[in-house]
Design a protein around this motif. Sequence first.
Motif, PDB file in Angstrom:
ATOM      1  N   LEU A   1       0.846  -1.184   0.000  1.00 55.80           N
ATOM      2  CA  LEU A   1       0.000   0.000   0.000  1.00 55.80           C
ATOM      3  C   LEU A   1       0.887   1.242   0.000  1.00 55.80           C
ATOM      4  O   LEU A   1       1.581   1.523   0.986  1.00 55.80           O
ATOM      5  N   VAL A   2       0.844   1.993  -1.094  1.00 57.24           N
ATOM      6  CA  VAL A   2       1.694   3.175  -1.269  1.00 57.24           C
ATOM      7  C   VAL A   2       0.885   4.421  -0.927  1.00 57.24           C
ATOM      8  O   VAL A   2      -0.196   4.648  -1.489  1.00 57.24           O
ATOM      9  N   LEU A   3       1.396   5.224  -0.019  1.00 58.04           N
ATOM     10  CA  LEU A   3       0.739   6.445   0.438  1.00 58.04           C
ATOM     11  C   LEU A   3       1.365   7.627  -0.287  1.00 58.04           C
ATOM     12  O   LEU A   3       2.566   7.862  -0.178  1.00 58.04           O
ATOM     13  N   GLN A   4       0.527   8.381  -1.026  1.00 57.65           N
ATOM     14  CA  GLN A   4       1.033   9.489  -1.819  1.00 57.65           C
ATOM     15  C   GLN A   4       0.103  10.690  -1.695  1.00 57.65           C
ATOM     16  O   GLN A   4      -1.050  10.556  -1.284  1.00 57.65           O
ATOM     17  N   GLY A   5       0.619  11.860  -2.086  1.00 59.23           N
ATOM     18  CA  GLY A   5      -0.207  13.045  -2.002  1.00 59.23           C
ATOM     19  C   GLY A   5       0.264  14.160  -2.911  1.00 59.23           C
ATOM     20  O   GLY A   5       1.391  14.156  -3.410  1.00 59.23           O
ATOM     21  N   ASP A   6      -0.627  15.107  -3.120  1.00 63.43           N
ATOM     22  CA  ASP A   6      -0.348  16.327  -3.885  1.00 63.43           C
ATOM     23  C   ASP A   6      -0.787  17.494  -3.016  1.00 63.43           C
ATOM     24  O   ASP A   6      -1.983  17.742  -2.846  1.00 63.43           O
ATOM     25  N   MET A   7       0.187  18.217  -2.445  1.00 66.05           N
ATOM     26  CA  MET A   7      -0.150  19.321  -1.555  1.00 66.05           C
ATOM     27  C   MET A   7      -0.833  20.458  -2.302  1.00 66.05           C
ATOM     28  O   MET A   7      -1.648  21.189  -1.725  1.00 66.05           O
ATOM     29  N   GLU A   8      -0.511  20.656  -3.568  1.00 61.67           N
ATOM     30  CA  GLU A   8      -1.069  21.780  -4.324  1.00 61.67           C
ATOM     31  C   GLU A   8      -2.579  21.627  -4.502  1.00 61.67           C
ATOM     32  O   GLU A   8      -3.324  22.589  -4.336  1.00 61.67           O
ATOM     33  N   ARG A   9      -3.046  20.436  -4.831  1.00 59.71           N
ATOM     34  CA  ARG A   9      -4.477  20.194  -5.011  1.00 59.71           C
ATOM     35  C   ARG A   9      -5.092  19.453  -3.827  1.00 59.71           C
ATOM     36  O   ARG A   9      -6.281  19.191  -3.803  1.00 59.71           O
ATOM     37  N   TYR A  10      -4.273  19.119  -2.859  1.00 57.12           N
ATOM     38  CA  TYR A  10      -4.689  18.421  -1.661  1.00 57.12           C
ATOM     39  C   TYR A  10      -5.444  17.139  -2.002  1.00 57.12           C
ATOM     40  O   TYR A  10      -6.614  16.933  -1.639  1.00 57.12           O
ATOM     41  N   VAL A  11      -4.726  16.264  -2.693  1.00 59.92           N
ATOM     42  CA  VAL A  11      -5.217  14.936  -3.040  1.00 59.92           C
ATOM     43  C   VAL A  11      -4.342  13.924  -2.302  1.00 59.92           C
ATOM     44  O   VAL A  11      -3.112  13.963  -2.417  1.00 59.92           O
ATOM     45  N   TRP A  12      -4.948  13.005  -1.559  1.00 65.04           N
ATOM     46  CA  TRP A  12      -4.208  11.997  -0.805  1.00 65.04           C
ATOM     47  C   TRP A  12      -4.738  10.624  -1.182  1.00 65.04           C
ATOM     48  O   TRP A  12      -5.945  10.373  -1.115  1.00 65.04           O
ATOM     49  N   THR A  13      -3.834   9.733  -1.581  1.00 63.40           N
ATOM     50  CA  THR A  13      -4.237   8.461  -2.178  1.00 63.40           C
ATOM     51  C   THR A  13      -3.518   7.281  -1.538  1.00 63.40           C
ATOM     52  O   THR A  13      -2.468   7.424  -0.910  1.00 63.40           O
ATOM     53  N   ILE A  14      -4.102   6.104  -1.725  1.00 63.24           N
ATOM     54  CA  ILE A  14      -3.453   4.822  -1.439  1.00 63.24           C
ATOM     55  C   ILE A  14      -3.378   4.068  -2.755  1.00 63.24           C
ATOM     56  O   ILE A  14      -4.395   3.852  -3.407  1.00 63.24           O
ATOM     57  N   ASN A  15      -2.173   3.721  -3.153  1.00 64.71           N
ATOM     58  CA  ASN A  15      -1.935   3.081  -4.458  1.00 64.71           C
ATOM     59  C   ASN A  15      -2.502   3.920  -5.601  1.00 64.71           C
ATOM     60  O   ASN A  15      -3.060   3.397  -6.572  1.00 64.71           O
ATOM     61  N   GLY A  16      -2.387   5.240  -5.474  1.00 64.88           N
ATOM     62  CA  GLY A  16      -2.798   6.143  -6.539  1.00 64.88           C
ATOM     63  C   GLY A  16      -4.291   6.351  -6.668  1.00 64.88           C
ATOM     64  O   GLY A  16      -4.744   6.973  -7.629  1.00 64.88           O
ATOM     65  N   LYS A  17      -5.086   5.848  -5.707  1.00 62.53           N
ATOM     66  CA  LYS A  17      -6.539   5.958  -5.796  1.00 62.53           C
ATOM     67  C   LYS A  17      -7.095   6.512  -4.487  1.00 62.53           C
ATOM     68  O   LYS A  17      -6.590   6.227  -3.407  1.00 62.53           O
ATOM     69  N   ILE A  18      -8.154   7.303  -4.619  1.00 53.20           N
ATOM     70  CA  ILE A  18      -8.886   7.723  -3.440  1.00 53.20           C
ATOM     71  C   ILE A  18      -9.892   6.636  -3.078  1.00 53.20           C
ATOM     72  O   ILE A  18     -10.095   5.667  -3.816  1.00 53.20           O
TER      73      ILE A  18
END
Length: 544
Positions: free
Chosen positions: A255-272
């Motif tokens: 399970l990969v935890l990633q995010g985009d602070m500019e648009r405030y998107v936080w995902t697990i394996n690239g999906k919400i």
Amino acid sequence: MIRPPSPRIKTDHDYVLVLSDWTNSDPVEIMRTLKRGFDWNALRKGQLQSLAGAIEKGGVTDWLYRNVSMSLPGSDISDIYYDAFLANGKPADMLAANPGETVRVRIVNASASSYYYIQFAGTEGKMRIVAADGQDVEPVEADRFLIAIGETYDIVVEVPDPGSYELRATAQDGSGHSSLFIGEGDQVLAPDVPYPEIYKRIDFSKLPSPYVPGSKMKGDPYRTQDGRPLRPYSRLRSPVSTRLPSTKAVTEYRLVLQGDMERYVWTINGKILNESDEIRIRRGENVRFVLINKSMMHHPMHLHGHFFRMVNEHGDYSPLKHTVDVAPFSKQVIEFAANETKDWFFHCHVLYHLHAGMAKVVHYEGSSLSPSMVGIREQLYEDPWWVWSDVGLLNNMSSGSLVAGNTWHIFRADWEWDWINDQEYDISVTYNRYFNRLFQVFTGVNSTNDDGPTLVEGIFGLRALLPFNLDSSVWISTDGRFRASGGRSINVTDRFFIFGEAEYDSVVDEEWTVGGGFTVNKCVSLLVQQHSEYGSGAGLMVRL
């Protein structure tokens, strides 16, 4: 609170301490501000990164490295500005106790998005950690440790002499603290936690690595050299074996935890969070989650309905927990026996990250949803839409954007308008498909009467974040017209910024803009700029 009939650790007092954070702002408006990518919370905390701040702190080299060679956002310990931090609903709570008495403090971090450093003023600052997430651990001494959101720690402290000794919870970003004073008499304060070095470059090769099963490497050191310790995971040892049954199969999930602070998107394996992306497990098996954080923020991951083994170097005696912190650019392994049924929530306990999508449903195969849940289940997967606008009103022109979007889909209108002289304009209305912080594609319509007759054309293009943190876009029209543009802004101080943009169009030629601004408040900035076609201007940027 459930107390065992014969506690392992006996104390004179037993006290629950609930930590929380408080904002006077509307949480929905906070989320909208985060979604639009405006650093208002960082500015209010005095932690908006700028060139002047980097010079003052001796961090220019690291600031340039991040902004030029890596195209990374500024490090952000906490997303939100809080008006207060509370201990049992108050800035400071009190517990009467006599010298020589011991107190078991059951610390619960019930905050929305704040981690805390815990430290005690008495007995040379020593605390004994005796339980984590309600599960006993072998007692271990600590003088300062980090508690994540959703975690609990039971500590034992002793009142050494007459006086009221502070048990302090300092927000990880250094923006404030709350206190529990234990004892009676003059107050004895805990020492300050060093303020975070927000300009310091993160050396990814030297970040602590949590223990990985089968590895001989010791990981996750308790104390860092700057006096800001990590969570005490490597020191936690269960008093009894937590080994899972060796006769049962192990199913592993990465399970990969990633995010985009500019648009405030936080995902697990690239999906919400969505209905088609459950973690499907089978009752009776052993389940292993390998959590890999590829973002610059901590994520406290919480699994409902289960205790899991937080795998560390203590092997069979790894502690049981229900929440685990996954530090920036690190890995954490957890394991549990799948002995339940139906569905259980797995999510980041930073509530704004959760609301932005960092969650999954753990589904037991063969289970069905309770009838009472069927009608409301779809609400769990709602991806709300957010609307905002930036409107530049200058004495020589107007420019700006109107945006409506959810996680993956964005509708926007961008314009320039010479509203004073010859009424020239350029307007683009587009649908944008977001993929990640580096890349979007779009299609729409452009209309302009710049340097000639009115043109109305369909356009197809992409937006990309380039090195130097340069925002760029290129498109081609249905009539073969080509346009490319790029620009960026730089914070010179926390409120004063400069910006520039250049554009080439194969029909209406090129243009450029340079200028500066001053942020007055959340909604208004003062602007001055020079436009290659519309000349000099001054006015306001209004954020709606």
